[in-house]
Design an enzyme around this catalytic site. Structure first.
Site, PDB file in Angstrom:
ATOM      1  N   ASP A 260     -40.274  40.356  94.939  1.00  0.00           N
ATOM      2  CA  ASP A 260     -39.288  39.925  95.931  1.00  0.00           C
ATOM      3  C   ASP A 260     -39.854  38.954  96.950  1.00  0.00           C
ATOM      4  O   ASP A 260     -39.158  38.555  97.879  1.00  0.00           O
ATOM      5  CB  ASP A 260     -38.670  41.127  96.645  1.00  0.00           C
ATOM      6  CG  ASP A 260     -39.639  41.824  97.593  1.00  0.00           C
ATOM      7  OD1 ASP A 260     -40.836  41.881  97.277  1.00  0.00           O
ATOM      8  OD2 ASP A 260     -39.187  42.323  98.643  1.00  0.00           O
TER       9      ASP A 260
ATOM     10  N   ARG B 157     -45.101  39.891  99.286  1.00  0.00           N
ATOM     11  CA  ARG B 157     -46.537  40.133  99.171  1.00  0.00           C
ATOM     12  C   ARG B 157     -47.248  38.889  98.642  1.00  0.00           C
ATOM     13  O   ARG B 157     -46.614  37.977  98.103  1.00  0.00           O
ATOM     14  CB  ARG B 157     -46.812  41.318  98.239  1.00  0.00           C
ATOM     15  CG  ARG B 157     -46.206  42.613  98.746  1.00  0.00           C
ATOM     16  CD  ARG B 157     -46.621  43.790  97.903  1.00  0.00           C
ATOM     17  NE  ARG B 157     -46.041  45.021  98.428  1.00  0.00           N
ATOM     18  CZ  ARG B 157     -46.577  46.230  98.305  1.00  0.00           C
ATOM     19  NH1 ARG B 157     -47.713  46.380  97.657  1.00  0.00           N
ATOM     20  NH2 ARG B 157     -45.987  47.291  98.796  1.00  0.00           N
TER      21      ARG B 157
END
Length: 560
Positions: free
Chosen positions: A286, A289
């Site tokens: 998503d 990170r």
């Protein structure tokens, strides 16, 4: 426009308690009749009245492209229309990165956002899906809101759904579902424009133009940031298409695990080391990170990454030149490297529980500008989520800045220069995924008993003398809330640490995380391999935790 609204009878499902980043379960669990509807209804009913509630709300909706996204988008439309939501702002095909959703919420002054992601967890029909709610500041819902969501899921008896046509999310522009306005947008453009307001793109282009042989490789891991990376590196910065890999979002992430670490991003690691790349970076499913690596096996731990970004921020990044750095913060398990930067620069610094929402209060109060988690999350107060692509751009900005002063400086050189200023915090995390829950709980209970008895205080294990032990508790300096039981800490006299905690991001079973950290101020040790330097402390950690005995695991699933 008149819309037929139907009340549907339902009953509660067990276990719809949001974790640190929403509700994550197997797709097949979400596919149960009424399961997803129950949770969406609970979110809509839990939008705080102080933020306007659901009636008349504007919500940003986006996901990472994983399997089951399309079906859940239609559920959100139907329940939002029935709840009196005024507008949904949705990415084309429902795809928007988590950081971009946070930015859009803030930019559009939206009521909040619904994110359809299980982040770095695998995707596909037999893997994971996730739903979480973000507040009007763009950050994850705090515990009082997630607790309210959970309480509603435990007693829910009905939900309301509107009889509206299926929405085509492949078409940009405005559509209607009854009185509900649905604006389908390009989820990439606004985010790239934001990055241009933070970083000096001209200076970065000058660096690449002056160093034609400098090779960059970005790995989108078939997650949401693939299109962002392509737009950024190829179209904006003018790098060749060979600078990006796996940049097409796929519902199952190409059958891979979209977690940017040395284990799951091994394709990137191998290519950087074998094909002469100078800089490699990956982002997760998503987009919140990141992993940073350099040529010749130079790996930047997330703990070192946020410390180095903080060190260079006001020199290399225009956003911080203009706005200053108000303070630094890290999650409790993250190494103390960031604290050393804060002390040297005279900045306030904070240690918070794992979970990005804890940084939001500090940012809103202008007491934190840069923050990070050892779990490959790095960010700043430009939004209220961790931001993988932002962190990668921060590193490229630092490389361009350092090379102006010291031409030819590599990622390895930047690391060594930092260690020579601050010393090195050797740090590693061992993940034991999907272990039997009772064994994990029993292990933590035993360690808690050792805290209460104090019997280890003053004792030496493998040459490390225990100074203190606790189960980390956080008193929020902004709202006064208290978060207890955030992880077992064993701190030694030489500042070395062992941390044991159970993760809240898995979809089934338990994930045990074991963290070990040892500080060195000896330059002769700075180039040592991390696992070699930490081995004596890792042995002590395994001895004290009795992890193998309680979990049955001889080896971790992932070492970072």
């Amino acid at each position: 426009m008149t819309t037929s609204i139907k009340t549907v009878s339902t009953q509660p499902f067990e276990g719809q308690k949001p974790g640190t980043s929403g509700l994550r379960k197997r797709v097949k669990i979400f596919q149960q009749p009424h399961y997803t509807e129950n949770f969406i209804q609970a979110i809509l009913d839990s939008i705080p009245k102080s933020e306007g509630g659901a009636v008349g709300a504007t919500l940003v909706v986006g996901g990472d492209g994983r399997y089951y996204l399309d079906e859940v988008l239609q559920v959100i439309v139907k329940l939002s229309a029935a709840a009196g939501v005024s507008k949904l702002i949705v990415g084309k095909d429902g795809i928007v990165s988590t950081p971009a959703v946070s930015h859009l919420i803030r930019q559009r002054k939206a009521t909040g956002g619904i994110l359809l992601t299980a982040s770095h967890n695998p995707g596909g029909p037999d893997n994971d899906f996730g739903i979480k709610y973000n507040m009007s500041n763009g950050g994850p819902a705090p515990e009082n809101v997630t607790n309210q969501i959970y309480e509603i899921t435990k007693t829910i008896k009905e939900y309301k759904t509107a009889d509206v046509p299926k929405v085509d999310f492949s078409q940009l522009g405005t559509q209607r579902a009854g009185d509900l306005v649905i604006e389908v947008i390009d989820g990439v453009t606004d985010y790239i424009d934001m990055l241009k307001s933070i970083f000096d793109f001209d200076a970065i282009k000058d660096f690449f133009n002056s160093n034609k042989n400098y090779k960059v490789l970005f790995d989108g891991m078939n997650g949401v940031t693939g299109p962002y990376g392509y737009r950024l590196f190829v179209e904006e910065l003018g790098l060749p298409e060979s600078s990006v890999m796996r940049f097409k979002p796929l519902p199952d992430f190409g059958g891979a695990h979209p977690d940017p670490n040395l284990t799951y991003a091994h394709d990137l690691v191998e290519r950087v080391n074998n094909e002469g790349y100078d800089f490699g970076a990956a982002s997760d499913g998503d987009g919140d990170r990141n992993m940073i690596i350099g040529g010749n096996h130079a790996f930047v731990t997330p703990s070192d990454s946020v410390a180095i970004i903080a060190h260079y921020a006001k020199d290399a990044i225009p956003y911080f030149k203009k706005n200053g750095v108000h303070g630094l913060a890290r999650s409790m398990p993250t190494s103390l490297a960031l604290d050393l930067v804060a002390k040297k620069q005279g900045l306030e610094h904070f240690e918070v529980p794992t979970g990005w929402k804890f940084f939001g209060n500090l940012m809103d109060a202008k007491r934190c500008s840069i923050c990070g988690e050892e779990s490959f999350g790095t960010g700043s107060d430009h939004i209220r989520e961790k931001d993988g692509v932002w962190a990668i751009m921060a590193w490229i900005s630092i490389i361009a800045f350092v090379n102006k002063q010291s031409p030819g400086s590599s990622v390895h050189d930047i690391l060594q220069k930092h260690y020579n200023i601050y010393g090195r915090n050797f740090f590693s995390r061992y993940d034991y995924e999907d272990v039997e829950g009772k064994g994990a709980d029993d292990m933590v209970s035993r360690l808690s008993e050792k805290i209460n008895s104090g019997e280890w205080i003053g004792k030496s294990f493998g040459g490390f003398q225990v100074k203190t032990m606790d189960n980390f508790s956080y008193n929020d300096p902004i709202d006064g809330s208290v978060s207890n039981g955030q992880g077992i800490r064993i701190i030694f006299e030489d500042t070395s640490r062992i941390v044991v905690r159970l993760s809240g991001t898995g979809s089934q079973g338990a994930t045990v995380r074991l963290y070990v950290e040892k500080y060195s101020s000896n330059p002769a040790e700075y180039a040592n391999a991390t696992q070699e330097a930490l081995k004596p402390l890792i042995d002590v950690a395994l001895e004290l935790s009795q992890l193998e005995s309680y979990t049955g695991r001889k080896e971790p699933t992932v070492i970072t």
